[in-house]
Design a protein around this motif. Sequence first.
Motif, PDB file in Angstrom:
ATOM      1  N   MET A 136     -85.882 -53.225   8.120  1.00 21.20           N
ATOM      2  CA  MET A 136     -85.882 -53.888   9.415  1.00 21.20           C
ATOM      3  C   MET A 136     -84.557 -54.572   9.663  1.00 21.20           C
ATOM      4  O   MET A 136     -83.920 -55.067   8.771  1.00 21.20           O
ATOM      5  N   VAL A 137     -84.209 -54.621  10.913  1.00 13.16           N
ATOM      6  CA  VAL A 137     -82.993 -55.291  11.312  1.00 13.16           C
ATOM      7  C   VAL A 137     -83.376 -56.501  12.138  1.00 13.16           C
ATOM      8  O   VAL A 137     -84.279 -56.439  12.951  1.00 13.16           O
ATOM      9  N   VAL A 138     -82.706 -57.608  11.935  1.00 14.88           N
ATOM     10  CA  VAL A 138     -83.040 -58.851  12.616  1.00 14.88           C
ATOM     11  C   VAL A 138     -81.904 -59.235  13.552  1.00 14.88           C
ATOM     12  O   VAL A 138     -80.761 -59.255  13.157  1.00 14.88           O
ATOM     13  N   PHE A 139     -82.263 -59.524  14.801  1.00 16.59           N
ATOM     14  CA  PHE A 139     -81.282 -59.936  15.794  1.00 16.59           C
ATOM     15  C   PHE A 139     -81.675 -61.277  16.362  1.00 16.59           C
ATOM     16  O   PHE A 139     -82.830 -61.669  16.314  1.00 16.59           O
TER      17      PHE A 139
ATOM     18  N   ASP B 224     -88.071 -52.784  14.203  1.00 15.83           N
ATOM     19  CA  ASP B 224     -87.681 -51.686  13.330  1.00 15.83           C
ATOM     20  C   ASP B 224     -86.876 -50.613  14.055  1.00 15.83           C
ATOM     21  O   ASP B 224     -86.798 -49.483  13.607  1.00 15.83           O
ATOM     22  N   GLY B 225     -86.270 -50.938  15.159  1.00 14.44           N
ATOM     23  CA  GLY B 225     -85.419 -50.000  15.857  1.00 14.44           C
ATOM     24  C   GLY B 225     -86.084 -49.379  17.059  1.00 14.44           C
ATOM     25  O   GLY B 225     -85.426 -48.804  17.917  1.00 14.44           O
ATOM     26  N   ASP B 226     -87.417 -49.444  17.161  1.00 13.84           N
ATOM     27  CA  ASP B 226     -88.118 -48.885  18.302  1.00 13.84           C
ATOM     28  C   ASP B 226     -88.210 -49.936  19.412  1.00 13.84           C
ATOM     29  O   ASP B 226     -88.133 -51.133  19.174  1.00 13.84           O
TER      30      ASP B 226
ATOM     31  N   PHE C 203     -77.275 -53.422   7.646  1.00 14.59           N
ATOM     32  CA  PHE C 203     -76.055 -52.770   8.105  1.00 14.59           C
ATOM     33  C   PHE C 203     -76.321 -51.750   9.214  1.00 14.59           C
ATOM     34  O   PHE C 203     -75.390 -51.111   9.693  1.00 14.59           O
ATOM     35  N   LYS C 204     -77.579 -51.612   9.608  1.00 13.71           N
ATOM     36  CA  LYS C 204     -77.858 -50.845  10.819  1.00 13.71           C
ATOM     37  C   LYS C 204     -77.346 -51.581  12.045  1.00 13.71           C
ATOM     38  O   LYS C 204     -77.153 -50.978  13.101  1.00 13.71           O
ATOM     39  N   SER C 205     -77.173 -52.862  11.905  1.00 16.24           N
ATOM     40  CA  SER C 205     -76.565 -53.661  12.973  1.00 16.24           C
ATOM     41  C   SER C 205     -75.056 -53.479  12.907  1.00 16.24           C
ATOM     42  O   SER C 205     -74.406 -53.900  11.954  1.00 16.24           O
TER      43      SER C 205
ATOM     44  N   ALA D  34     -72.862 -54.947  14.659  1.00 11.68           N
ATOM     45  CA  ALA D  34     -72.194 -56.254  14.730  1.00 11.68           C
ATOM     46  C   ALA D  34     -72.083 -56.876  13.344  1.00 11.68           C
ATOM     47  O   ALA D  34     -71.026 -57.402  12.967  1.00 11.68           O
ATOM     48  N   TYR D  35     -73.163 -56.839  12.577  1.00  9.38           N
ATOM     49  CA  TYR D  35     -73.152 -57.401  11.226  1.00  9.38           C
ATOM     50  C   TYR D  35     -72.143 -56.658  10.346  1.00  9.38           C
ATOM     51  O   TYR D  35     -71.352 -57.269   9.617  1.00  9.38           O
ATOM     52  N   THR D  36     -72.138 -55.338  10.422  1.00  4.32           N
ATOM     53  CA  THR D  36     -71.246 -54.530   9.597  1.00  4.32           C
ATOM     54  C   THR D  36     -69.785 -54.805   9.913  1.00  4.32           C
ATOM     55  O   THR D  36     -68.965 -55.015   9.012  1.00  4.32           O
ATOM     56  N   ILE D  37     -69.442 -54.799  11.202  1.00  3.59           N
ATOM     57  CA  ILE D  37     -68.050 -55.020  11.596  1.00  3.59           C
ATOM     58  C   ILE D  37     -67.599 -56.427  11.232  1.00  3.59           C
ATOM     59  O   ILE D  37     -66.446 -56.640  10.808  1.00  3.59           O
TER      60      ILE D  37
END
Length: 460
Positions: A1-4, A43-45, A270-272, A274-277
Amino acid sequence: MVVFEELRSSSAQGLSTDGIRSRQAEDQFTEKSGVSEKFIEYDGDALGLEEIRREITKTAGEDEFPDGGPRAWLVVFGSVCNAFSTVGYVTSWGTYQAYYQEAILKDFSPSSIAWIGSIQYALVFFPGLIVGRLFDLGYFHAVFISSSALIVIATFLVAQCKEYWQFLLCQGVAVGLGCGGVFGPTYAVLGHWFKKRRGLALGYMAIGASLGGTCLPIATRNLIPKVGFMWTMRIVGFILLVVLGASNLTMKRRLPPVNVKGGLFNFAAFKSAAYTIYCISSFLIFLGLYTLLTYVNVGAAQLGTSPRLSFYYVAFANAGSLLGRWVAGVLADRVGPLNVSIPFTTFAAILTYIWPFARSTNPLIAVTVVYGFCSGAYISLMTNPIMNLGGEGDVGRRVGMFMTILAFGALLGPPISGAIEATSGAFEMVGIYAGSVVMAGVACMAATRYLVSRRWIAKL
């Protein structure tokens, strides 16, 4: 899961998630719910409006951040002590670099000696991955107390060191690991107590690093001629014992442990983009950010500055950073941490370019002090955007992953700069290298702001 996180303000664009496509629906929901900030886990959906409403309504009043009060400010005091004893101690390395080159390790190259400081500094951040995960699971005090003891014991052992490998193990590895265990959870603890005034709290914490980076080099420089290197390190050890004792008495987590999904290293984060960059930006910035602090004393001595004065340049930089860290913390709560970090770090890069060309005492002091102000602003706020890119449940792990990545930049940067100086025979190419990688990191920070807000200018 990705958290925003929903980053709402008069200049922001609203929810920066892929799951919400309709701005009109978002505005209607915000108006009805009255909730301006909330972390959403998905979860991206695409999530339906009703699901988001239920999720936010369920937890919006569930936990309020104190953002002040006696207990919260005691935690801030403890964080100041932590920063003094870890980052402040480690950023004093330039004084040791200059002394070792002149005395104990004079047969070794500057690049070889710099590895001691680089390992030490990298280990302040590298254990963040493990320490952060342990913090989320509730293992805070055991790690904190044992790491505090390691810092003090290793400092006393440095006094007994004679050979290069002994300094590498005691001052590089042992001190670094201890600092990592103390400093790593500090951001997460502050994240438990502050939300709206988080920038101010982080600014106060960062002041501790400036105080340590100012006082410890001055004390070291003045004590070595009077009592010798061995007793100097023992006195530093006793200072750290008192300061770390105070932090152990005042630091306390507020929220219960959370066993979030994803294990030690949550690749889903790291699917985000913004987080990765943003993680990449920190790696690039740390490749060059501490080059000036590592070599300014050595460069000053090469220019013919008196040995008594040349040892103080690190203290000058840290004194400047004290004000920069506080100003950055105050401004961040008003205009957003990235909007503060980007211009200040840009100025730090420009000053890194200028530094080798300041060939007399007064200009070099001016460059050093202003550089400390600008670089201190970035250091005080570097984890703030990471906290805002997710919820409090896994803040320790998320910050830990970020710190582990930037640690590689901190490890490699000063030795690369030392190798460039040894090859070219001067610091001009060092300044060009270090300034350029910092500027590349600034570009990545600007890209992070755009990815979150979909605007190049936004309160973020």
